[in-house]
Design a protein around this motif. Structure first.
Motif, PDB file in Angstrom:
ATOM      1  N   ASP A  45       0.831  -1.201   0.000  1.00  0.00           N
ATOM      2  CA  ASP A  45       0.000   0.000   0.000  1.00  0.00           C
ATOM      3  C   ASP A  45       0.870   1.258   0.000  1.00  0.00           C
ATOM      4  O   ASP A  45       1.629   1.507   0.931  1.00  0.00           O
ATOM      5  N   TYR A  64     -15.174  -8.290 -11.566  1.00  0.00           N
ATOM      6  CA  TYR A  64     -14.357  -7.167 -11.084  1.00  0.00           C
ATOM      7  C   TYR A  64     -14.902  -5.882 -11.695  1.00  0.00           C
ATOM      8  O   TYR A  64     -14.281  -5.291 -12.571  1.00  0.00           O
ATOM      9  N   TYR A 108     -14.874  -3.024 -11.077  1.00  0.00           N
ATOM     10  CA  TYR A 108     -14.102  -1.784 -11.037  1.00  0.00           C
ATOM     11  C   TYR A 108     -13.352  -1.537 -12.336  1.00  0.00           C
ATOM     12  O   TYR A 108     -12.527  -0.633 -12.420  1.00  0.00           O
ATOM     13  N   GLN A 140      -9.804   0.170  -1.267  1.00  0.00           N
ATOM     14  CA  GLN A 140     -10.993  -0.560  -0.827  1.00  0.00           C
ATOM     15  C   GLN A 140     -12.270   0.139  -1.295  1.00  0.00           C
ATOM     16  O   GLN A 140     -13.192  -0.487  -1.792  1.00  0.00           O
ATOM     17  N   GLU A 155     -14.006  -2.576  -3.891  1.00  0.00           N
ATOM     18  CA  GLU A 155     -15.115  -3.407  -3.426  1.00  0.00           C
ATOM     19  C   GLU A 155     -16.363  -2.598  -3.103  1.00  0.00           C
ATOM     20  O   GLU A 155     -17.449  -3.130  -3.154  1.00  0.00           O
ATOM     21  N   LYS A 156     -16.203  -1.305  -2.791  1.00  0.00           N
ATOM     22  CA  LYS A 156     -17.411  -0.552  -2.446  1.00  0.00           C
ATOM     23  C   LYS A 156     -18.059   0.061  -3.685  1.00  0.00           C
ATOM     24  O   LYS A 156     -19.143  -0.336  -4.087  1.00  0.00           O
ATOM     25  N   VAL A 184     -17.645  -3.111  -6.838  1.00  0.00           N
ATOM     26  CA  VAL A 184     -18.454  -4.329  -6.719  1.00  0.00           C
ATOM     27  C   VAL A 184     -19.866  -4.023  -6.212  1.00  0.00           C
ATOM     28  O   VAL A 184     -20.854  -4.425  -6.818  1.00  0.00           O
ATOM     29  N   SER A 185     -19.945  -3.279  -5.086  1.00  0.00           N
ATOM     30  CA  SER A 185     -21.262  -3.116  -4.456  1.00  0.00           C
ATOM     31  C   SER A 185     -22.103  -2.010  -5.076  1.00  0.00           C
ATOM     32  O   SER A 185     -23.312  -1.974  -4.881  1.00  0.00           O
ATOM     33  N   ASP A 224     -13.557   8.079   7.973  1.00  0.00           N
ATOM     34  CA  ASP A 224     -12.721   7.025   8.539  1.00  0.00           C
ATOM     35  C   ASP A 224     -11.354   7.577   8.931  1.00  0.00           C
ATOM     36  O   ASP A 224     -10.581   8.014   8.083  1.00  0.00           O
ATOM     37  N   THR A 271      -8.917   5.908  10.155  1.00  0.00           N
ATOM     38  CA  THR A 271      -7.818   4.946  10.048  1.00  0.00           C
ATOM     39  C   THR A 271      -7.178   4.972   8.669  1.00  0.00           C
ATOM     40  O   THR A 271      -6.174   4.314   8.462  1.00  0.00           O
ATOM     41  N   ILE A 272      -7.780   5.688   7.716  1.00  0.00           N
ATOM     42  CA  ILE A 272      -7.116   5.794   6.410  1.00  0.00           C
ATOM     43  C   ILE A 272      -6.661   7.228   6.192  1.00  0.00           C
ATOM     44  O   ILE A 272      -7.237   8.173   6.719  1.00  0.00           O
TER      45      ILE A 272
END
Lengths: 481, 308
Positions: free
Chosen positions: A132, A234, A236, A434, A438-439, A442-443, A472, A474-475
């Motif tokens: 990362d 995928y 994205y 992320q 995936e958000k 994908v979703s 968030d 934490t990012i």
């Protein structure tokens, strides 16, 4: 004493089995143990080599006898181009020992070395095991590459390296503030990929507006061909054509607001118009049946077989699907179609940006050597070598004359020419992996294109994800400069 | 005498216990320790953050979804796999029709052949199995939809892994397919050690197949079933479920988080997002779940031992 142990030999055996299986679970459960063992054993790190004298031939002041270690990601581009560049380094610094290695397991090989403080001098941090970047930058693990950018270029001592690069390369390497942490060596063109031959057989040209797009898809449908397919597993990949379309319709600021995670960025009318346009492809049945269950290779194969006309993808598709694309396919890429003539930017607005991120670790023993190696790779000769070997452009602006380009590459160069300065560079995929994959991917988009969400619902859901990411703590958060 | 015995035992156990402590217990303690830090996994620097990771986990929707799926895996998979395996093993060893001149108890015709066939998937690595099924589930050209088209069901073309309501079941089916053979062999071995006299007397009393199975085979096989249950549950919570979800599903973990499991989430947090400390926190949760699962199964399964 024997009396205690022989009365139920079999029972003990079975019970032991249970205990052992439970223990197996214990080993499997956290699994992080061995990895964590590296962190606490980290020592003070390695000693820096003394820098050499700066001369005209050696503008970065490389220590001529110091060892230089280069770790390459051995992926779609192979390792030959880097080996060729290493040979030049060795010719320039005959006293230096170069340790070159190529691996797909970037993270597994290098994460422990970062933790121990003795990373190599140059890394191509790419592939599925990419470390990362945000974390590496945030934890001061990388060197600022500004000295390299301000050094004279390999070919012309009067021109700085910075001035030989394609648009967006330097900006992409910055996170916040001026330092440039990452150097993207390859140059990727994203857009809508298709077969010119198939389009010709429909008597159609690449559509510039959405009405034209729907008309072409209708024509294709009548011939038993789907209009679109995409990497359903995928999703994205959809942004490769959707984001530049949003940029074309609503202007750059809309994409910047999205990247900056501004409140209601996704509620902009341009986003809504583009989402609805894409949803129409689903509604009218222009998407290849079964697409949501296909992965990238399967969708590309179906597209190469002529089951679908268009696919959102990046310039690597030419290499990746080389074995399924027919010889007379006449691969081409185009900037995305817009909505209509009221779009903010002209047709041709395209997403192009750097790929193959190279970094020089902060704790490298010989950072000057790592940068010098990059400077060599940015010469016209090395760039040409890369382009002719792996069918991809490099960060070096030019380097395509005098070599034969494959159809896809040629069309990519033409698309960049048409775009001129209208190159957009959405950053979600490298800033917030992320969120993007995936958000949103994908979703959000995946569900909408499979018909399980309406555009309005998808936008609401995605805005929710973006707001969550903005909050968030934490990012690390980034902003366009 | 007694004293000497313990010294003797300790002498033998010191080395394995030491290794166990070093490679199993110590990493555990470390993992738990790291779950209280903000370690990224990419640099040696970190600081203590107390229970921050745990509060975050409690409010993390994806964590709860992963937990739900992992629990579903741990409940459904052993149940389905073990029931199927018991049925197959029973038919192979005991369920056959009585043949003239043959032994009183035997399997169905061709049972030795079936035994080998059931075991086949076991020799394939789970990664290969997952890949094969990913191809089979391809809605466009995969085997399953092609067969459906072939038998005239062209209108029934599910998206399989692309459909949030089917994806999780598709993944579970693969795990059942790949593990059932192992349990068939395990239970066959257990059934072979049940004395034939018991079956013969049951037959004389007029017991049918079902009665034989529930009154004789299952009670005498109980210990094996129980350990099989724990073993299967751990597979379902751990490595096997990770492999199939990672290789087969949309995203992976999708579509729309419909297949994400705890192990996958640990992996993504540690290796994609550079949040190793948070990953260890989820790992600790997984540890608790695994221990609880094993404890519950052992407690529920406790029965009188039958001697025979």
């Amino acid at each position: 004493m024997g009396s205690t142990s022989n009365n139920s030999a079999e029972g003990v055996g079975r019970r032991d089995l249970i205990k052992r299986s439970a223990a197996l679970g214990l080993v499997a459960a956290p699994g992080m143990g061995l990895l964590s063992a590296c962190a606490s054993s980290g020592g003070g790190g390695q000693k820096k080599d003394k820098a050499g004298k700066k001369t005209a031939k050696n503008p970065l002041g490389v220590n001529e006898s110091a060892q230089m270690e280069f770790v390459l990601f051995d992926g779609g581009f192979g390792k030959e181009y880097a080996q060729d560049a290493v040979k030049i380094y060795q010719k320039d610094f005959p006293k230096a020992q170069v340790k070159f290695s190529a691996t797909q397991k970037i993270q597994s090989t290098l994460q422990p070395r970062f933790n121990q403080g003795n990373p190599p001098d140059l890394i191509d941090n790419s592939g599925a095991e990419q470390m990362d970047m945000g974390v590496l930058v945030g934890k001061d693990q990388l060197s600022d590459l500004t000295p390299l950018l301000d050094a004279p270029s390999y070919d012309d001592p009067n021109k700085k390296v910075r001035d030989t690069l394609r648009p967006g390369i330097v900006e992409m390497g910055q996170f916040d503030g001026n330092p440039v942490w990452i150097f993207y060596y390859a140059y990727t063109v994203y857009g809508v990929w298709y077969s010119q031959k198939a389009l010709n057989s429909l008597d159609a040209e690449y559509p510039k507006t959405w009405d034209e797009m729907l008309a072409v898809c209708e024509k294709a449908k009548k011939k038993g061909m789907a209009g679109w397919t995409y990497a359903g597993k995928y999703p994205y990949y959809i942004p490769f054509s959707l984001y530049p379309m949003i940029g074309k319709v609503g202007g750059r600021e809309v994409l910047d607001a999205i990247d900056n995670l501004e409140p209601n960025a996704w509620k902009h009318p341009a986003v809504k118009a583009c989402f609805e346009a894409y949803y129409e492809l689903y509604k009218k049945g222009y998407i290849l049946k079964g697409t949501p269950g296909l992965d990238h290779i399967q969708s590309q194969t179906a597209w190469a077989k002529g089951e679908a006309l268009f696919i959102p993808n990046g310039s690597w598709v030419e290499n990746e699907s080389a074995n399924v694309i027919p010889k007379d396919f006449d691969l081409a890429v185009s900037a995305p179609s817009g909505i209509d003539s009221s779009d903010k930017l002209p047709f041709g607005t395209i997403w192009a940006s750097g790929g193959e991120p190279f970094v020089v670790p902060a704790k490298a023993a010989n950072p000057e050597g790592g940068m010098e190696q990059l400077r060599i790779m940015l010469s016209e000769a090395s760039s040409k070598n890369f382009t002719s070997k792996v069918k991809s452009l490099t960060a070096y602006n030019g380097g395509t004359t005098g070599i034969t380009l494959t159809p896809g590459l040629k069309s990519g160069v033409a698309a960049l020419q048409l775009a001129g300065s209208n190159v957009v560079n959405p950053r979600l995929q490298d800033w917030y992996v992320q969120l993007q994959k995936e958000k949103i991917g994908v979703s959000g988009l995946g569900e909408m294109m499979a018909g399980r969400l309406t555009p309005a619902e998808a936008i609401k859901k995605i805005q929710g994800f973006a707001d969550e990411a903005a909050k968030d703590t934490t990012i690390k958060h980034y902003k366009h400069q | 005498m007694q004293h000497g015995k313990y010294r003797f035992i300790v002498g033998f156990l010191a080395l394995p216990l030491g290794l166990y402590a070093l490679f199993v217990v110590w990493p555990f303690i470390q993992s738990i320790y790291y779950s209280f830090t903000d370690w990224t996994g990419l640099s040696p620097e970190f600081k203590m953050v107390g229970f921050d990771n745990y509060t975050r986990m409690v409010h993390d929707d994806i964590f709860w979804k992963s937990l739900e799926h992992s629990l579903l895996f741990a409940l459904v998979l052993p149940l389905v796999t073990i029931s199927l395996a018991l049925f197959f093993a029973f038919m192979i060893n005991v369920g056959g029709r009585r043949r003239k001149g043959g032994p009183a108890i035997s399997g169905v015709r061709g049972s030795s052949f079936y035994k080998i066939v059931y075991f086949f998937p076991q020799v394939l690595s789970i990664a290969i199995v997952a890949l094969l099924f990913a191809f089979a589930y391809n809605p466009d050209s995969g085997a399953i939809n092609s067969i459906l088209r072939g038998v005239g069901l062209g209108s029934v073309q599910p998206l399989w892994l692309g459909d949030p309501s089917l994806a999780l079941w598709c993944v579970m089916a693969v795990l059942v397919w790949s593990t059932v053979g192992f349990f068939v062999v395990l239970f066959s071995a257990g059934m072979a050690s049940i004395p034939t006299e018991l079956y013969e007397s049951a037959l004389l009393d007029g017991a049918g197949r079902a009665a034989t199975f529930f009154r004789i085979t299952l009670p005498l096989l109980w210990d094996t079933v129980q350990s099989g249950w724990v073993y299967m549950g751990i597979l379902a919570l751990g490595a096997e479920s990770f492999a199939v979800v990672q290789i087969m599903t949309t995203g992976p973990g999708g579509p729309d988080y419909s297949t994400t499991v705890l192990v996958l989430y640990v992996y993504q947090k540690a290796f994609r997002d550079g949040q190793a400390a948070y990953a260890t926190t989820i790992g600790v949760a997984l540890l608790v779940v695994t221990l609880a699962f094993a404890a519950i199964v052992m407690r529920l399964g406790r029965r009188e031992r039958l001697e025979f």
